[in-house]
Design a protein around this motif. Structure first.
Motif, PDB file in Angstrom:
ATOM      1  N   ALA A   5      34.520  -3.363  73.001  1.00 52.33           N
ATOM      2  CA  ALA A   5      33.099  -3.675  72.821  1.00 52.33           C
ATOM      3  C   ALA A   5      32.948  -5.057  72.213  1.00 52.33           C
ATOM      4  O   ALA A   5      33.849  -5.561  71.553  1.00 52.33           O
ATOM      5  CB  ALA A   5      32.444  -2.636  71.917  1.00 52.33           C
ATOM      6  N   ILE A   6      31.796  -5.667  72.467  1.00 49.54           N
ATOM      7  CA  ILE A   6      31.509  -6.970  71.880  1.00 49.54           C
ATOM      8  C   ILE A   6      30.091  -6.971  71.315  1.00 49.54           C
ATOM      9  O   ILE A   6      29.303  -6.067  71.605  1.00 49.54           O
ATOM     10  CB  ILE A   6      31.631  -8.121  72.902  1.00 49.54           C
ATOM     11  CG1 ILE A   6      30.730  -7.839  74.104  1.00 49.54           C
ATOM     12  CG2 ILE A   6      33.057  -8.343  73.306  1.00 49.54           C
ATOM     13  CD1 ILE A   6      30.568  -9.020  75.023  1.00 49.54           C
TER      14      ILE A   6
ATOM     15  N   ILE B  40      39.560   3.758  81.362  1.00 49.29           N
ATOM     16  CA  ILE B  40      38.701   4.880  81.763  1.00 49.29           C
ATOM     17  C   ILE B  40      37.670   5.166  80.674  1.00 49.29           C
ATOM     18  O   ILE B  40      36.486   5.361  80.948  1.00 49.29           O
ATOM     19  CB  ILE B  40      39.552   6.144  82.049  1.00 49.29           C
ATOM     20  CG1 ILE B  40      40.524   5.883  83.202  1.00 49.29           C
ATOM     21  CG2 ILE B  40      38.660   7.332  82.359  1.00 49.29           C
ATOM     22  CD1 ILE B  40      41.531   6.986  83.430  1.00 49.29           C
ATOM     23  N   VAL B  41      38.144   5.173  79.423  1.00 52.08           N
ATOM     24  CA  VAL B  41      37.247   5.441  78.292  1.00 52.08           C
ATOM     25  C   VAL B  41      36.089   4.465  78.293  1.00 52.08           C
ATOM     26  O   VAL B  41      34.925   4.826  78.140  1.00 52.08           O
ATOM     27  CB  VAL B  41      38.012   5.355  76.948  1.00 52.08           C
ATOM     28  CG1 VAL B  41      37.050   5.341  75.762  1.00 52.08           C
ATOM     29  CG2 VAL B  41      38.998   6.508  76.811  1.00 52.08           C
ATOM     30  N   CYS B  42      36.420   3.180  78.501  1.00 54.81           N
ATOM     31  CA  CYS B  42      35.396   2.147  78.409  1.00 54.81           C
ATOM     32  C   CYS B  42      34.346   2.278  79.508  1.00 54.81           C
ATOM     33  O   CYS B  42      33.228   1.794  79.361  1.00 54.81           O
ATOM     34  CB  CYS B  42      36.053   0.766  78.461  1.00 54.81           C
ATOM     35  SG  CYS B  42      35.196  -0.431  77.457  1.00 54.81           S
TER      36      CYS B  42
ATOM     37  N   GLU C 289      29.587   8.605  78.421  1.00 54.44           N
ATOM     38  CA  GLU C 289      29.423   9.076  77.047  1.00 54.44           C
ATOM     39  C   GLU C 289      29.777   7.951  76.065  1.00 54.44           C
ATOM     40  O   GLU C 289      29.071   7.701  75.088  1.00 54.44           O
ATOM     41  CB  GLU C 289      30.329  10.289  76.809  1.00 54.44           C
ATOM     42  CG  GLU C 289      30.147  10.921  75.430  1.00 54.44           C
ATOM     43  CD  GLU C 289      31.216  11.976  75.131  1.00 54.44           C
ATOM     44  OE1 GLU C 289      31.983  12.339  76.035  1.00 54.44           O
ATOM     45  OE2 GLU C 289      31.269  12.413  73.970  1.00 54.44           O
ATOM     46  N   PHE C 290      30.871   7.252  76.375  1.00 55.25           N
ATOM     47  CA  PHE C 290      31.308   6.145  75.528  1.00 55.25           C
ATOM     48  C   PHE C 290      30.272   5.023  75.523  1.00 55.25           C
ATOM     49  O   PHE C 290      29.872   4.516  74.480  1.00 55.25           O
ATOM     50  CB  PHE C 290      32.657   5.619  76.018  1.00 55.25           C
ATOM     51  CG  PHE C 290      33.185   4.452  75.228  1.00 55.25           C
ATOM     52  CD1 PHE C 290      33.771   4.647  73.992  1.00 55.25           C
ATOM     53  CD2 PHE C 290      33.080   3.157  75.709  1.00 55.25           C
ATOM     54  CE1 PHE C 290      34.251   3.578  73.247  1.00 55.25           C
ATOM     55  CE2 PHE C 290      33.552   2.080  74.974  1.00 55.25           C
ATOM     56  CZ  PHE C 290      34.132   2.294  73.742  1.00 55.25           C
ATOM     57  N   LYS C 291      29.802   4.659  76.735  1.00 58.21           N
ATOM     58  CA  LYS C 291      28.843   3.559  76.847  1.00 58.21           C
ATOM     59  C   LYS C 291      27.587   3.849  76.026  1.00 58.21           C
ATOM     60  O   LYS C 291      27.082   2.987  75.309  1.00 58.21           O
ATOM     61  CB  LYS C 291      28.460   3.349  78.309  1.00 58.21           C
ATOM     62  CG  LYS C 291      29.512   2.621  79.092  1.00 58.21           C
ATOM     63  CD  LYS C 291      29.034   2.378  80.507  1.00 58.21           C
ATOM     64  CE  LYS C 291      29.997   1.488  81.268  1.00 58.21           C
ATOM     65  NZ  LYS C 291      29.698   1.483  82.700  1.00 58.21           N
TER      66      LYS C 291
ATOM     67  N   PRO D  83      29.273  -2.349  75.293  1.00 56.86           N
ATOM     68  CA  PRO D  83      30.588  -1.943  75.768  1.00 56.86           C
ATOM     69  C   PRO D  83      31.139  -2.985  76.729  1.00 56.86           C
ATOM     70  O   PRO D  83      30.416  -3.460  77.606  1.00 56.86           O
ATOM     71  CB  PRO D  83      30.333  -0.600  76.473  1.00 56.86           C
ATOM     72  CG  PRO D  83      28.865  -0.486  76.642  1.00 56.86           C
ATOM     73  CD  PRO D  83      28.200  -1.445  75.729  1.00 56.86           C
ATOM     74  N   LYS D  84      32.375  -3.387  76.543  1.00 51.74           N
ATOM     75  CA  LYS D  84      32.976  -4.373  77.450  1.00 51.74           C
ATOM     76  C   LYS D  84      34.481  -4.197  77.442  1.00 51.74           C
ATOM     77  O   LYS D  84      35.109  -4.220  76.390  1.00 51.74           O
ATOM     78  CB  LYS D  84      32.617  -5.786  77.022  1.00 51.74           C
ATOM     79  CG  LYS D  84      33.087  -6.837  78.017  1.00 51.74           C
ATOM     80  CD  LYS D  84      32.548  -8.210  77.649  1.00 51.74           C
ATOM     81  CE  LYS D  84      33.112  -9.301  78.543  1.00 51.74           C
ATOM     82  NZ  LYS D  84      32.581  -9.293  79.922  1.00 51.74           N
TER      83      LYS D  84
END
Lengths: 334, 503
Positions: free
Chosen positions: A133-134, A286-288, A292-294, A304-305
């Motif tokens: 993430a940034i 995959i997580v990124c 749900e993660f986003k 998210p990046k």
């Protein structure tokens, strides 16, 4: 007599306890299976070099939670705060490189390196796995103020050197860097005030004690919504997706050629077997991209990046170089 | 006003669903537990709960978080009273009278009064939060860095001699506290101070390790030397566990006073919660009709501070809920909890999500009632712990202390610090030094320092500009007057003493 004996006994007790505490800190972190690698077979520990509750910690916990789904093994977050993140970073660096100990890596680690708090260059001594993430920083002023654009702000600052006080958070951190880059690029003189946390800086801005603040978008969010705070520009490469910030130009668009991006990623100790590293890289990608993660990351106020190991390492090194250069010029570090 | 009551009632209604009630019970139970166990604090408990709460509906999760937040303040006094180990800064002052009461066999009374006071003041604080939050939040913004500097300085002047013994000794302890507060990197320049090259000291000394060492370990060591004082085993009847009518009567006025005092001080960012307990202690001591009892188990010295911190706790929700700005670390965590559920507390919350807002407020009232119901029966359980022979109890307490200290940062270095401060605490105790001033210095030092530096930057380095600010200037002048008055009184008394000696 009896009393004296007691006091002596107690002091002996203290000494023996002290000795116990000093000795024995040998790490025994699971055995490595050299012949055949089935990874992961057991729980993975993720070391967070910050205290619980901050955005680094919460992001790490989000990564852990979503990664569990895709790894099939629990990911346990362990906070090892202290020493401006060096304690946690050292713990990752010295862990057994078997893939069962990983750690979060972020812009905060730069500070300890740039400020020579640690002899270790973590960008080189850790194995960057993925950027997750940034976040840019945002320059904002009180809505009551006369400045509607960065240009107006700069014009005033040029006419009244030293008069504008701008709030930012930790010394040597990303908001400090953004402030420094802005003053350098615009050629203005404004006084930076360091605050302990974004909320305190926002409170001072709302109360009119300072005239501007350079903080992360999430710190201003609800005040932008309630129109108490006016964002002038942000330090990212491109505009933020958030509808509240979509009309806010980047500094580059506004004609000030600099950018500053806070990053959050995952790193591991060096020397992992290739298969293990490949598996970690694959899962984190995959997580990124997991919805749900986003969503969780956006709720934390980050963007998210994903970036692959090499690209992440490149970014880490470049940022570190920039920090060293700018803070040396500024006289923050010798 | 009437619309507020109406909204509150509808909030209550939405809180009383089985799911939300269950969340509240779970929250306050976890909160009480984290309060009771030294080392484990609100921050740690909330951090663990946050990811676990993802699946819950926002209102339910918020209610649980608030339960933890409130609950921790109830449990905090338990270890202070029973074994002289404060679980957090806000329970330090409770040790002074609470532990003395326990030594006299009145631990149950102290615990019960702490619970009742927490309920009364907590509810008063919540009422203040319900009706005056937006107004107070605006007022709080008028406080900038110069005001924090001024108010912390004034606090230091008014509270440093809280024990009322030797001013010189107290001043010495305050100085040491201030110095310990500077360990770690300078927040303004990034320079390391007094770290002696140890990276573990970079972020300063964990406050709770210091108090657990000074008070807890120091006390355990000291009681090995004083074993004859505390008898073999405490014998008390069940009825004696609860406060008698006289004790209750003496405790009620301090509770109400502390409710107001704590709420006002709690509006100040940073160490407001801890400072409110010291201020309440100082106030009650001055007002007390039994000055001879102070330092030997005066029940007002438990009732006041233990109430004050709950009112302050509620007050710290004011900026959080109405501005979205947390004024302390546990508030910051609570905010994080809100945010991961997509709830942004702040000026907009009351108008955009009124149902949620009022459900949270209502849950605070319910939480307080639940906490009283849970804590009063626990008084008996906890007080009975003192029936355990001291030779068995103290080693157990030692183990719990060390475990708690390790759990904070999973750091062996912290255990070393714990032992070091234990030894210092033991020596200071034998030398009859008071530890409370040290804690005050440690707590107020960083606020004074950052407030002064930020204030000086804001006022272009001119101290007179600082003095010209109405709030900051007034507070600094009061502080100055207090110092002059104290010196004048001391001179007057010494002259008078000489005259009587001559006559």
């Amino acid at each position: 007599m009896n009393k004296k004996l007691l006091v002596v006994t107690v002091l002996m007790l203290i000494l023996s306890m002290a000795l116990t505490a000093c000795g024995g800190n040998s790490a025994s972190q699971g055995e490595q299976d050299k012949d055949e690698i089935k990874y992961p077979e057991k729980a993975i520990t993720m070391i967070v070099p910050n205290s619980p509750g901050g955005s680094t910690d919460l992001l790490a916990r989000t990564v852990a939670k979503v990664a569990e789904k895709h790894l099939g093994q629990p990911v346990i977050v362990q906070n090892k705060p202290g020493g401006s993140t060096t304690i946690g970073a050292n713990a990752v660096m010295n862990a057994n490189p078997d893939g069962y100990t990983i750690g979060s890596a972020n812009t905060g680690m730069m500070t300890s390196v740039v400020f020579k708090k640690s002899d270790v260059d973590y960008a080189q001594e850790l194995e960057p796995i993925a950027l997750m993430a940034i976040s840019p920083q945002v320059l904002a002023v009180n809505s009551d103020s006369e400045w509607k654009t960065v240009d107006e702000f700069v014009e005033y600052a040029k006419a009244n050197p030293g008069k504008i006080k701008i709030g930012h958070t930790s010394v040597g951190g990303s908001t400090h860097m953004a402030t420094a880059l802005f003053t350098e690029t615009a050629g203005i003189e404004i006084e930076g005030v360091t605050f302990d946390g974004g909320s305190n800086a926002v409170a001072a801005l709302l109360g009119g004690h300072i005239q501007a603040a350079m903080l992360s978008p999430v710190d201003f969010k609800q005040f932008v919504e309630s129109e108490q705070v006016r964002p002038l520009a942000e330090t990212g490469e491109e505009r933020l997706d958030d509808p509240l910030y979509k009309d806010v130009p980047t500094f580059k668009e506004a004609g000030y050629d600099f950018s500053e991006i806070l990053f959050q990623g995952i790193a591991a100790p060096k020397g992992m077997p290739d298969e293990v590293k490949a598996k970690l890289v694959e899962v984190l990608e995959i997580v990124c991209n997991d919805d749900e993660f986003k969503q969780a990351v956006s709720d934390l106020g980050l963007t998210p990046k994903y970036a692959a190991p090499d690209e992440f390492k490149q970014m880490w090194l470049e940022t570190q170089e920039k920090y060293e250069r700018v803070f040396t010029e500024l006289g923050v570090i010798e | 006003m009437s619309s507020t009551v109406g909204s509150l009632l509808s909030g209550l209604a939405s809180c009383l669903t089985p799911m939300n009630m269950f969340a509240s019970v779970v929250g306050v139970l976890i909160g009480t537990l984290t309060g009771v166990l030294p080392g484990l604090g609100i921050t740690g408990a909330l951090a663990l709960l946050l990811p676990a709460s993802y699946g819950l509906p926002p209102a339910t999760a918020m209610i649980m978080f608030c339960g933890v937040y409130y609950g921790a303040m109830y449990g905090g006094s338990t270890t202070s009273i029973l074994v002289n180990i404060p679980g957090e800064g806000a329970s330090v002052v409770t040790c002074i009278e609470g532990y003395e009461m326990a030594k006299k066999g009145r631990a149950g009374a102290a615990l019960a009064v702490a619970a009742i006071g927490s309920f009364i003041a907590g509810t008063m604080g919540t009422i203040g939060l319900t009706f005056f939050a937006p107004l107070l939040a605006k007022a709080a913004l008028a406080f900038g860095p110069p005001e924090y500097f001024a108010i912390a300085t004034l606090g230091l002047i008014l509270l440093f001699n809280i024990s009322g013994k030797s001013p010189l000794r107290s001043a010495l302890m305050v100085m040491i506290g201030l110095m310990i507060g500077t360990i770690g990197f300078d927040p303004m320049t990034g320079v390391s101070r007094f770290t002696m090259g140890m990276i573990e000291l970079e972020d300063g000394i964990e406050f709770i390790i210091l108090t657990m060492g000074l008070y807890g370990v120091g006390e355990i060591l000291a009681s090995i030397c004083e074993r004859e004082e505390r008898g073999e085993m405490m014998k008390f009847k069940f009825r004696d566990l609860y406060p008698n009518r006289e004790e209750l009567k003496r405790s009620l006025p301090p509770m109400f006073r502390a409710g107001i005092l704590g709420f006002l001080i709690g509006l100040i960012p940073g160490p407001g919660m801890t400072i409110s307990t010291f201020a309440s202690y100082a106030l009650e001591k001055r007002l007390s009709k039994h000055p001879e009892e102070w330092g030997h188990g005066a029940i007002e010295g438990v009732a006041g501070p233990e109430s004050a911190n709950n009112a302050a706790n509620a007050a710290q929700m004011v900026p959080l809920l109405s501005l979205g700005l947390p004024f302390n670390s546990s508030g910051a965590l609570l905010l994080a909890g809100f945010m991961i559920h997509g709830v942004a507390p702040g000026p907009m919350l009351m108008s955009t999500q009124p149902d949620l807002f009022w459900a949270i407020i209502a849950s605070l009232y319910i939480g307080n009632v639940l906490l009283l119901i849970i804590n009063l029966p626990l008084v008996g359980v906890f007080a009975s712990l003192l029936k355990i022979p001291i030779k068995i109890l103290l080693p157990i307490v030692m183990v719990v202390t060390f475990t708690g200290a390790y759990a904070i940062n999973s750091s062996l270095f912290d255990l070393g610090l714990l032992i070091l401060f234990g030894a210092i605490g033991f020596i200071l105790k034998r030398a009859k030094f008071d530890l409370a001033p040290l804690v005050i210095g440690l707590f107020l030092g960083p606020t004074i320092e950052t407030g002064l530096i930020q204030g000086m930057i804001i006022s272009d380095g001119n101290f007179m500009t600082l003095l010209a600010r109405p709030l900051a200037g007034t507070m600094l002048k009061i502080g100055f007057a207090v110092i002059l008055f104290s010196i004048g009184r001391a001179i007057y008394q010494s002259i008078k003493a000489r005259q009587t000696a001559e006559a």
